[in-house]
Enzyme design. Structure first.
Site, PDB file in Angstrom:
ATOM      1  N   ASP A 148      46.851  41.489  36.534  1.00  0.00           N
ATOM      2  CA  ASP A 148      47.813  42.706  36.497  1.00  0.00           C
ATOM      3  C   ASP A 148      48.507  42.485  37.506  1.00  0.00           C
ATOM      4  O   ASP A 148      49.835  43.502  38.120  1.00  0.00           O
ATOM      5  CB  ASP A 148      46.379  43.292  37.719  1.00  0.00           C
ATOM      6  CG  ASP A 148      44.733  43.440  36.842  1.00  0.00           C
ATOM      7  OD1 ASP A 148      45.264  43.694  35.602  1.00  0.00           O
ATOM      8  OD2 ASP A 148      44.166  43.822  37.753  1.00  0.00           O
ATOM      9  N   ASP A 159      42.292  40.398  43.951  1.00  0.00           N
ATOM     10  CA  ASP A 159      41.964  41.355  44.962  1.00  0.00           C
ATOM     11  C   ASP A 159      40.788  41.536  45.424  1.00  0.00           C
ATOM     12  O   ASP A 159      40.615  40.789  46.747  1.00  0.00           O
ATOM     13  CB  ASP A 159      42.995  42.723  45.475  1.00  0.00           C
ATOM     14  CG  ASP A 159      42.512  43.467  43.895  1.00  0.00           C
ATOM     15  OD1 ASP A 159      42.159  43.172  43.338  1.00  0.00           O
ATOM     16  OD2 ASP A 159      42.327  44.898  44.207  1.00  0.00           O
ATOM     17  N   ARG A 191      44.652  47.912  35.940  1.00  0.00           N
ATOM     18  CA  ARG A 191      43.833  48.288  37.208  1.00  0.00           C
ATOM     19  C   ARG A 191      44.640  48.841  37.368  1.00  0.00           C
ATOM     20  O   ARG A 191      44.501  50.409  36.670  1.00  0.00           O
ATOM     21  CB  ARG A 191      43.471  47.923  37.533  1.00  0.00           C
ATOM     22  CG  ARG A 191      42.030  48.084  38.433  1.00  0.00           C
ATOM     23  CD  ARG A 191      42.008  46.681  40.318  1.00  0.00           C
ATOM     24  NE  ARG A 191      40.984  46.228  39.145  1.00  0.00           N
ATOM     25  CZ  ARG A 191      40.224  45.457  39.212  1.00  0.00           C
ATOM     26  NH1 ARG A 191      38.843  46.690  39.072  1.00  0.00           N
ATOM     27  NH2 ARG A 191      39.380  44.679  38.632  1.00  0.00           N
ATOM     28  N   ARG A 225      31.794  39.188  39.073  1.00  0.00           N
ATOM     29  CA  ARG A 225      31.950  40.161  40.298  1.00  0.00           C
ATOM     30  C   ARG A 225      30.407  40.320  40.683  1.00  0.00           C
ATOM     31  O   ARG A 225      29.770  40.795  40.254  1.00  0.00           O
ATOM     32  CB  ARG A 225      32.547  41.607  39.166  1.00  0.00           C
ATOM     33  CG  ARG A 225      33.468  41.490  38.888  1.00  0.00           C
ATOM     34  CD  ARG A 225      34.245  42.771  38.284  1.00  0.00           C
ATOM     35  NE  ARG A 225      35.168  42.728  37.263  1.00  0.00           N
ATOM     36  CZ  ARG A 225      36.555  42.354  37.133  1.00  0.00           C
ATOM     37  NH1 ARG A 225      37.027  42.060  38.598  1.00  0.00           N
ATOM     38  NH2 ARG A 225      37.258  42.744  37.053  1.00  0.00           N
ATOM     39  N   ASP A 251      48.874  42.145  40.410  1.00  0.00           N
ATOM     40  CA  ASP A 251      49.006  43.769  41.824  1.00  0.00           C
ATOM     41  C   ASP A 251      49.143  42.440  43.300  1.00  0.00           C
ATOM     42  O   ASP A 251      48.391  43.228  44.330  1.00  0.00           O
ATOM     43  CB  ASP A 251      48.051  44.295  41.462  1.00  0.00           C
ATOM     44  CG  ASP A 251      46.692  44.097  41.399  1.00  0.00           C
ATOM     45  OD1 ASP A 251      46.441  42.479  41.145  1.00  0.00           O
ATOM     46  OD2 ASP A 251      45.762  44.644  41.061  1.00  0.00           O
ATOM     47  N   THR A 258      44.872  36.705  37.793  1.00  0.00           N
ATOM     48  CA  THR A 258      45.055  38.262  37.768  1.00  0.00           C
ATOM     49  C   THR A 258      46.176  38.690  36.806  1.00  0.00           C
ATOM     50  O   THR A 258      46.788  38.072  37.074  1.00  0.00           O
ATOM     51  CB  THR A 258      44.710  39.716  39.280  1.00  0.00           C
ATOM     52  OG1 THR A 258      44.825  40.391  37.820  1.00  0.00           O
ATOM     53  CG2 THR A 258      45.641  39.542  40.086  1.00  0.00           C
ATOM     54  N   GLY A 312      37.689  38.575  37.469  1.00  0.00           N
ATOM     55  CA  GLY A 312      38.746  39.499  36.066  1.00  0.00           C
ATOM     56  C   GLY A 312      39.105  38.058  35.959  1.00  0.00           C
ATOM     57  O   GLY A 312      39.878  37.578  36.170  1.00  0.00           O
TER      58      GLY A 312
HETATM   59  O1  F6P Z   1      41.733  42.830  37.275  1.00  0.00           O
HETATM   60  C1  F6P Z   1      41.606  42.453  35.912  1.00  0.00           C
HETATM   61  C2  F6P Z   1      41.424  43.294  34.891  1.00  0.00           C
HETATM   62  O2  F6P Z   1      41.089  43.164  33.644  1.00  0.00           O
HETATM   63  C3  F6P Z   1      41.765  44.790  35.097  1.00  0.00           C
HETATM   64  O3  F6P Z   1      42.953  44.391  34.510  1.00  0.00           O
HETATM   65  C4  F6P Z   1      40.798  45.715  34.428  1.00  0.00           C
HETATM   66  O4  F6P Z   1      41.050  47.209  34.864  1.00  0.00           O
HETATM   67  C5  F6P Z   1      39.924  45.127  35.172  1.00  0.00           C
HETATM   68  O5  F6P Z   1      39.827  44.097  35.150  1.00  0.00           O
HETATM   69  C6  F6P Z   1      38.423  45.153  34.012  1.00  0.00           C
HETATM   70  O6  F6P Z   1      37.138  44.432  34.182  1.00  0.00           O
HETATM   71  P1  F6P Z   1      35.646  44.066  33.619  1.00  0.00           P
HETATM   72  O7  F6P Z   1      36.398  42.933  32.839  1.00  0.00           O
HETATM   73  O8  F6P Z   1      34.862  43.827  34.212  1.00  0.00           O
HETATM   74  O9  F6P Z   1      35.542  45.578  33.168  1.00  0.00           O
END
Ligand code: F6P
Length: 327
Positions: A131, A106, A175, A75, A133, A129, A14
């Protein structure tokens, strides 16, 4: 000591505000050390396909203040397979890339650790990120920006909630962690904050909200982390409504979603990203590999990459208590 002539830089997972500032810092610091820099586009997907571009000072001009990532992100499911990683390593070797700087969260670091372990690729990670985390850094690049974006939305919702005496459940990202929710909750004066790190007791929440709203007949804001074990704000709303106790309460749900990921990075994220991008080059020059650069109590520190994603960073329980004390 490894040979270090050509460094590859990539962003993965992300995107987060400040990734561009980090790219800029890594590129410019590396160039100033006489290294060549290759940008790898679309993270591990681009690594597998050899989507490489040479970077110079000019290629990172005027990006410091921009959200997203000029290198793009993805991803990659292919990279999760051994064969995908072997192909990526082949591409890197063929392009003469001696070491990598990976900016991400991560998932990015798990991939980087495997690339290092399986193919001996030198890599340093920069925590990018929203998050927050990752173990080994007080804050990740993008967290402060996301927090401020979410907070601005919460303030706006507070206005309309107050005008109508409504209860709002506002879902924020994070997340499976509650870092964004917790600090948004404090900054936005939320009546309650629900995070995955604490068990969500629906009856206790009901009681608390009903008592707050009946005694003071006012609006309430509940900040819900998306990873809350009940499955997010919509599910909590459903649970609250189930026995009819909330029939007289005007309850609304707002999911902030990807708005939190975009936008210009805050000053704090720009400085953090600049420091860590430069520190990543420094770490490689000193021969470190498979580490993450992070900020611990204001100083740059290195953490083994496998700890950054493998060890759980806990939320500050005192802050959680503070939300209750102040609501
Ligand atoms: O890891 C960053 C994040 O924005 C999280 O907070 C969220 O759960 C996830 O990515 C969403 O991912 P995507 O944009 O692939 O739906």
């Amino acid at each position: 000591m490894m040979t270090l002539n050509r460094v590859g830089v990539y962003t993965s997972g992300g995107d987060a505000p400040g990734m561009n500032a980090c790219i800029r810092a890594a590129v410019r610091r590396a160039l100033s050390e006489g290294l060549e820099v290759i940008g790898i586009r679309r993270g591990y997907a681009g690594m597998i396909n050899g989507d490489f571009v040479e970077m110079d000072r000019q290629s990172v001009s005027n990006i410091l203040q921009k959200g997203g990532t000029i290198l793009k992100s993805a991803r990659s499911t292919e990279f999760r397979q051994k064969e995908g990683r072997a192909q990526a390593a082949e591409r890197l070797n063929a392009a003469g890339i001696d070491a990598l700087i990976g900016i991400g969260g991560d998932g990015t670091f798990q991939g980087a650790t495997r690339l290092h372990d399986e193919h001996g690729i030198a890599v340093v990670g920069c925590p990018g990120t929203i998050d927050n985390d990752l173990f080994g850094t007080d804050e990740t690049i993008g967290f402060d920006s996301a927090l401020n974006t979410a907070l601005e939305s919460i303030d706006r919702i507070r206005d309309t909630a107050d005008a109508h005496n409504r209860l709002f459940l506002i879902e924020v990202m994070g997340r499976d962690t509650g870092f964004i929710a917790l600090e948004c909750g404090i900054g936005g004066g939320a009546e309650l904050v629900l995070v995955p790190e604490m068990l969500t007791d629906v009856d206790a929440i009901k009681e608390r909200i009903l008592s707050l709203m009946s005694s003071q007949s006012r609006s309430s804001i509940v900040v819900v982390a998306e990873g809350d074990e009940l499955g997010g704000a919509h599910h909590i709303a459903e649970a609250l409504r189930q026995d009819g106790a909330f029939d007289d309460i005007d309850l609304r749900v707002t999911v902030l979603g990807h708005v939190q990921r975009g936008g210009s990075p805050t000053a704090r994220d720009r400085v953090l990203a600049s420091r860590l991008g430069s520190a990543a080059v420094d770490a490689l020059l000193k021969g470190h590999t498979c580490v993450m650069v992070g900020l611990v109590h204001g100083d740059v520190e290195l953490t083994p990459l496998r700890n950054a994603w493998g060890r759980r960073k806990d939320i500050d329980r005192d802050l959680l208590q503070l939300t209750e004390l102040l609501s």
